[in-house]
Design an enzyme around this catalytic site. Structure first.
Site, PDB file in Angstrom:
ATOM      1  N   THR A 280       0.760  -1.119  -0.067  1.00 55.90           N
ATOM      2  CA  THR A 280      -0.016  -0.034   0.057  1.00 55.90           C
ATOM      3  C   THR A 280       0.857   1.223  -0.011  1.00 55.90           C
ATOM      4  O   THR A 280       0.459   2.330  -0.576  1.00 55.90           O
ATOM      5  CB  THR A 280      -0.775  -0.001   1.089  1.00 55.90           C
TER       6      THR A 280
ATOM      7  N   SER B 276       1.849  -7.104  -0.921  1.00 57.91           N
ATOM      8  CA  SER B 276       2.537  -8.262   0.093  1.00 57.91           C
ATOM      9  C   SER B 276       1.854  -9.865   0.153  1.00 57.91           C
ATOM     10  O   SER B 276       2.653 -10.724   0.425  1.00 57.91           O
ATOM     11  CB  SER B 276       2.908  -7.788   1.367  1.00 57.91           C
TER      12      SER B 276
ATOM     13  N   THR C 102       1.869  -4.401   4.427  1.00 55.06           N
ATOM     14  CA  THR C 102       1.857  -4.623   5.537  1.00 55.06           C
ATOM     15  C   THR C 102       1.111  -6.105   5.885  1.00 55.06           C
ATOM     16  O   THR C 102       1.620  -6.529   7.033  1.00 55.06           O
ATOM     17  CB  THR C 102       0.881  -3.679   6.395  1.00 55.06           C
ATOM     18  N   ASP C 103       0.508  -6.824   5.008  1.00 54.44           N
ATOM     19  CA  ASP C 103      -0.145  -7.940   5.414  1.00 54.44           C
ATOM     20  C   ASP C 103       0.945  -9.188   5.833  1.00 54.44           C
ATOM     21  O   ASP C 103       0.802  -9.874   6.448  1.00 54.44           O
ATOM     22  CB  ASP C 103      -1.070  -8.565   4.042  1.00 54.44           C
TER      23      ASP C 103
END
Ligand code: ASP
Length: 323
Positions: free
Chosen positions: A12, A55, A88-89
């Site tokens: 993101t 990710s 971030t995942d």
């Protein structure tokens, strides 16, 4: 001024909202690349875009490529620190992979964003600046791989994504952050324990992660043997227990030399050999199940994968899981 290697991998932090569809999507050109002037006022930045992936598209192969790239720059002796931008995942997984495979000689800091570059309140550039500040700090040396978002500094081993959308998503349950950033100040209030490092030369092997639940049947576990898994991680119940239905499959896997690592599916606490009933932790430990102390399932999976890729997997297993 410090020399900081800045590696973009996507996520993101590198995305934008599409005005027509409203979807957050990867940009043709990474919006962070136009911020060079701001970043170069903090450190001498060597900027590379190794890939531009959301990710969920990152696998251990991409993690291994990032590790090799960092190793090359460390060997050349040209950098004082590394910052990696990442979705971030799965950020915590890449952070922990690098923590287990690269020594703590220079700071390595991962960051990301919960809001894309053109959204109101976008946190990407802010987090990137914080990450460069931390990677440039002498106090960050020797602390292992760090994760910096929302003014907090977390260790790779303890941090996890706890909220689907909030900017304060990254937390270290049970332990908390080890430091913070306040404007220009980088302050560490804790020092993490030393962790063993496994500089693996390859990444292959298959390790599956199963979440254990009430009434779980053994068929998927048994199928893992047939489709060639080399190791299994179980996110067990409570202090480290499973339903009795799983015990025969666990015995089968262990008899075939397929290691099984047990973590707790609880957010806090660690799996232990406490209970003596069928499926309880005591019996599992006696069978040879390995108890991972305090790791979450996704990190235990990477730890097992790295141990299996080590030239001496048995020794690596012992040293990773008895920290
Ligand atoms: N789905 C995004 C990713 O991990 C989320 C993010 O970056 O915050 O790539």
């Amino acid at each position: 001024m410090k020399n900081i290697l800045l590696i973009h991998t996507g996520g993101t932090i590198s995305m934008q909202v599409n005005a027509e569809t409203g979807a957050v999507v990867p940009s043709d050109s990474n919006p962070l690349l136009v911020e060079a002037d701001k970043l170069n006022s903090l450190a001498h930045i060597i900027e590379l875009e190794i890939f531009n992936l959301p990710s969920p598209h990152i696998t251990p192969f991409e993690m291994f490529r990032i590790k090799e790239l960092i190793d090359q720059y460390i060997d050349k002796g040209e950098i004082d620190g590394v910052v990696i931008t990442h979705g971030t995942d799965t950020l915590e997984e890449t952070a922990y992979f690098l923590d287990l495979t690269i020594g703590p000689a220079i700071p390595i800091v991962l960051t990301g964003a919960m809001r894309s570059a053109n959204e109101i309140g976008s946190d990407g550039l802010y987090n990137l600046v914080s990450a460069i500040q931390v990677a440039s700090s002498d106090d960050a040396v020797g602390k292992g791989v760090l994760v910096v978002l929302n003014d907090e500094i977390h260790t790779a081993v303890n941090v996890t994504k706890t909220h689907a959308s909030n900017v304060s998503t990254f937390q270290s349950p049970q332990y908390g952050p080890i430091g913070f950033i306040s404007k220009s100040i980088v302050y560490f209030h804790h020092t993490p324990n030393h962790q063993p490092v496994f500089p693996i030369q390859q990444i292959n092997k298959k390790v599956a992660l199963f979440k254990v639940y009430a009434g779980m049947e053994a068929d998927l576990l048994e199928a893992a043997i047939n489709v060639g898994y080399d190791g299994i991680v179980l996110e067990g119940l409570g202090q480290g227990n499973v339903p009795p239905s799983l015990v025969p499959a666990i015995q089968d896997l262990l008899a075939k030399d397929i290691p099984i690592v047990l973590v707790s599916r609880c957010f806090n606490g660690i799996a232990q050999d406490v209970y003596g009933y069928m499926g309880g932790g005591k019996g599992l430990k006696d069978l040879g199940v390995i108890f991972a102390q305090g790791l979450n399932g996704q990190k235990a999976r990477l730890a097992l994968l790295i141990a299996l890729n080590h030239p001496d997997p048995k020794q690596a297993l012992l040293s990773i899981f008895t920290r």
